[in-house]
Design a protein around this motif. Structure first.
Motif, PDB file in Angstrom:
ATOM      1  N   ASP A 252     -13.823 -21.378   4.002  1.00  0.00           N
ATOM      2  CA  ASP A 252     -13.209 -20.579   2.941  1.00  0.00           C
ATOM      3  C   ASP A 252     -14.275 -20.178   1.913  1.00  0.00           C
ATOM      4  OD1 ASP A 252     -13.664 -22.849   1.406  1.00  0.00           O
ATOM      5  OD2 ASP A 252     -11.566 -23.470   1.364  1.00  0.00           O
ATOM      6  N   ALA A 253     -13.852 -19.572   0.823  1.00  0.00           N
ATOM      7  CA  ALA A 253     -14.788 -19.082  -0.198  1.00  0.00           C
ATOM      8  C   ALA A 253     -15.608 -20.216  -0.805  1.00  0.00           C
ATOM      9  CB  ALA A 253     -14.025 -18.340  -1.288  1.00  0.00           C
ATOM     10  N   GLU A 254     -15.028 -21.433  -0.858  1.00  0.00           N
ATOM     11  CA  GLU A 254     -15.744 -22.596  -1.397  1.00  0.00           C
ATOM     12  C   GLU A 254     -16.595 -23.296  -0.340  1.00  0.00           C
ATOM     13  OE1 GLU A 254     -12.228 -22.456  -2.081  1.00  0.00           O
ATOM     14  OE2 GLU A 254     -12.753 -21.305  -3.866  1.00  0.00           O
ATOM     15  N   GLY A 255     -16.477 -22.875   0.928  1.00  0.00           N
ATOM     16  CA  GLY A 255     -17.281 -23.451   1.994  1.00  0.00           C
ATOM     17  C   GLY A 255     -16.629 -24.593   2.757  1.00  0.00           C
ATOM     18  N   TYR A 256     -15.296 -24.750   2.631  1.00  0.00           N
ATOM     19  CA  TYR A 256     -14.612 -25.865   3.278  1.00  0.00           C
ATOM     20  C   TYR A 256     -13.875 -25.433   4.539  1.00  0.00           C
ATOM     21  CZ  TYR A 256     -15.532 -28.752  -0.778  1.00  0.00           C
ATOM     22  OH  TYR A 256     -16.161 -29.475  -1.757  1.00  0.00           O
ATOM     23  N   VAL A 257     -13.838 -26.341   5.507  1.00  0.00           N
ATOM     24  CA  VAL A 257     -13.029 -26.209   6.720  1.00  0.00           C
ATOM     25  C   VAL A 257     -12.196 -27.481   6.864  1.00  0.00           C
ATOM     26  CG1 VAL A 257     -14.603 -24.656   7.943  1.00  0.00           C
ATOM     27  CG2 VAL A 257     -14.885 -27.125   8.157  1.00  0.00           C
ATOM     28  N   ARG A 258     -11.177 -27.413   7.711  1.00  0.00           N
ATOM     29  CA  ARG A 258     -10.272 -28.562   7.889  1.00  0.00           C
ATOM     30  C   ARG A 258     -10.457 -29.177   9.267  1.00  0.00           C
ATOM     31  NH1 ARG A 258      -6.441 -29.777   4.572  1.00  0.00           N
ATOM     32  NH2 ARG A 258      -6.374 -27.685   3.696  1.00  0.00           N
ATOM     33  N   TYR A 259     -10.649 -30.492   9.281  1.00  0.00           N
ATOM     34  CA  TYR A 259     -10.747 -31.281  10.509  1.00  0.00           C
ATOM     35  C   TYR A 259      -9.549 -32.216  10.590  1.00  0.00           C
ATOM     36  CZ  TYR A 259     -15.627 -30.064  11.522  1.00  0.00           C
ATOM     37  OH  TYR A 259     -16.777 -29.397  11.857  1.00  0.00           O
ATOM     38  N   PRO A 260      -9.179 -32.646  11.794  1.00  0.00           N
ATOM     39  CA  PRO A 260      -8.090 -33.630  11.892  1.00  0.00           C
ATOM     40  C   PRO A 260      -8.534 -34.985  11.340  1.00  0.00           C
ATOM     41  CG  PRO A 260      -8.989 -33.137  14.061  1.00  0.00           C
ATOM     42  CD  PRO A 260      -9.684 -32.249  13.092  1.00  0.00           C
ATOM     43  N   ASP A 261      -7.563 -35.729  10.870  1.00  0.00           N
ATOM     44  CA  ASP A 261      -7.828 -37.071  10.343  1.00  0.00           C
ATOM     45  C   ASP A 261      -7.586 -38.080  11.471  1.00  0.00           C
ATOM     46  OD1 ASP A 261      -8.485 -39.057   8.604  1.00  0.00           O
ATOM     47  OD2 ASP A 261      -6.521 -39.145   7.650  1.00  0.00           O
ATOM     48  N   ILE A 262      -8.508 -38.097  12.435  1.00  0.00           N
ATOM     49  CA  ILE A 262      -8.391 -38.966  13.608  1.00  0.00           C
ATOM     50  C   ILE A 262      -9.539 -39.961  13.576  1.00  0.00           C
ATOM     51  CG2 ILE A 262      -8.459 -39.073  16.124  1.00  0.00           C
ATOM     52  CD1 ILE A 262      -7.267 -36.255  16.159  1.00  0.00           C
ATOM     53  N   ASP A 263      -9.198 -41.234  13.673  1.00  0.00           N
ATOM     54  CA  ASP A 263     -10.209 -42.294  13.711  1.00  0.00           C
ATOM     55  C   ASP A 263     -10.589 -42.519  15.178  1.00  0.00           C
ATOM     56  OD1 ASP A 263     -11.748 -44.570  13.552  1.00  0.00           O
ATOM     57  OD2 ASP A 263     -10.225 -45.776  12.539  1.00  0.00           O
ATOM     58  N   MET A 264     -11.788 -42.105  15.547  1.00  0.00           N
ATOM     59  CA  MET A 264     -12.205 -42.184  16.946  1.00  0.00           C
ATOM     60  C   MET A 264     -12.239 -43.622  17.455  1.00  0.00           C
ATOM     61  SD  MET A 264     -15.501 -40.699  18.961  1.00  0.00           S
ATOM     62  CE  MET A 264     -14.979 -39.013  19.041  1.00  0.00           C
ATOM     63  N   SER A 265     -12.680 -44.575  16.623  1.00  0.00           N
ATOM     64  CA  SER A 265     -12.745 -45.962  17.091  1.00  0.00           C
ATOM     65  C   SER A 265     -11.340 -46.521  17.347  1.00  0.00           C
ATOM     66  CB  SER A 265     -13.509 -46.838  16.098  1.00  0.00           C
ATOM     67  OG  SER A 265     -12.865 -46.850  14.844  1.00  0.00           O
ATOM     68  N   ALA A 266     -10.383 -46.167  16.522  1.00  0.00           N
ATOM     69  CA  ALA A 266      -8.997 -46.605  16.751  1.00  0.00           C
ATOM     70  C   ALA A 266      -8.446 -45.986  18.033  1.00  0.00           C
ATOM     71  CB  ALA A 266      -8.114 -46.243  15.565  1.00  0.00           C
ATOM     72  N   GLN A 267      -8.776 -44.719  18.267  1.00  0.00           N
ATOM     73  CA  GLN A 267      -8.324 -44.051  19.491  1.00  0.00           C
ATOM     74  C   GLN A 267      -8.957 -44.677  20.727  1.00  0.00           C
ATOM     75  OE1 GLN A 267      -5.930 -41.480  19.820  1.00  0.00           O
ATOM     76  NE2 GLN A 267      -5.563 -42.141  17.728  1.00  0.00           N
ATOM     77  N   MET A 268     -10.221 -45.056  20.636  1.00  0.00           N
ATOM     78  CA  MET A 268     -10.878 -45.704  21.768  1.00  0.00           C
ATOM     79  C   MET A 268     -10.249 -47.065  22.048  1.00  0.00           C
ATOM     80  SD  MET A 268     -12.934 -43.561  23.014  1.00  0.00           S
ATOM     81  CE  MET A 268     -13.802 -44.585  24.176  1.00  0.00           C
ATOM     82  N   GLY A 269      -9.886 -47.783  21.007  1.00  0.00           N
ATOM     83  CA  GLY A 269      -9.185 -49.055  21.187  1.00  0.00           C
ATOM     84  C   GLY A 269      -7.844 -48.857  21.870  1.00  0.00           C
ATOM     85  N   GLN A 270      -7.117 -47.816  21.455  1.00  0.00           N
ATOM     86  CA  GLN A 270      -5.838 -47.511  22.101  1.00  0.00           C
ATOM     87  C   GLN A 270      -6.043 -47.086  23.547  1.00  0.00           C
ATOM     88  OE1 GLN A 270      -3.044 -45.010  20.092  1.00  0.00           O
ATOM     89  NE2 GLN A 270      -3.429 -45.959  18.108  1.00  0.00           N
ATOM     90  N   LEU A 271      -7.114 -46.355  23.792  1.00  0.00           N
ATOM     91  CA  LEU A 271      -7.409 -45.918  25.156  1.00  0.00           C
ATOM     92  C   LEU A 271      -7.623 -47.116  26.073  1.00  0.00           C
ATOM     93  CD1 LEU A 271      -8.111 -43.509  27.076  1.00  0.00           C
ATOM     94  CD2 LEU A 271     -10.481 -43.855  26.380  1.00  0.00           C
ATOM     95  N   ILE A 272      -8.391 -48.079  25.616  1.00  0.00           N
ATOM     96  CA  ILE A 272      -8.658 -49.277  26.422  1.00  0.00           C
ATOM     97  C   ILE A 272      -7.373 -50.070  26.639  1.00  0.00           C
ATOM     98  CG2 ILE A 272      -9.838 -51.515  26.406  1.00  0.00           C
ATOM     99  CD1 ILE A 272     -12.164 -50.016  24.934  1.00  0.00           C
TER     100      ILE A 272
END
Length: 130
Positions: A81-101
């Motif tokens: 945007d005009a201020e230079g911001y973009v939006r990313y998901p709030d996903i914790d990769m380490s928590a997801q990897m734990g759930q995957l295992i």
């Protein structure tokens, strides 16, 4: 009893497969960028519920993560945007990897139950033929 074990483990296999699908979608979209005015990718979480009596376990729905995600300053990004911001998901990769295992091991355990129950059933058929 053998057929109950196969049926119950089969329902658990389905739940674990859907859980694995959700986690893999979350991991695949961990770096999905959106414009700051748009909603972030929302992580999906499987909700499992036990069935009646000994009928097994079932997916009763899904819960979703926060659409607000997190704003990151990336002024050179085309979606910034005009201020230079973009939006990313709030996903914790380490928590997801734990759930995957956890989901993977649960799937493997229930697949082993199905295999052993099938072997027991086949052995009983062999005894009956004797």
């Amino acid at each position: 009893m053998t057929f109950d074990a196969i049926g119950i483990a089969g329902t658990a296999l389905t739940v674990h497969r859907k859980w694995l699908d959700a986690v893999s979608d979350n991991l695949a979209n961990v770096n999905t960028v959106r414009a700051s005015a748009d909603e972030a990718f929302r992580a999906r979480y499987v909700i499992a519920t036990e069935g009646e009596g000994t009928s097994g376990v079932y997916v009763s729905g899904a819960a979703y993560g926060d659409a607000a995600g997190r704003l990151v300053y990336e002024p050179d990004h085309p979606l910034a945007d005009a201020e230079g911001y973009v939006r990313y998901p709030d996903i914790d990769m380490s928590a997801q990897m734990g759930q995957l295992i956890t989901a993977q091991r649960g799937y493997q355990a229930n697949a082993a139950v199905v295999d052993r129950a099938r072997e027991t059933y086949l052995a009983a058929l062999q005894i009956g033929r004797s």
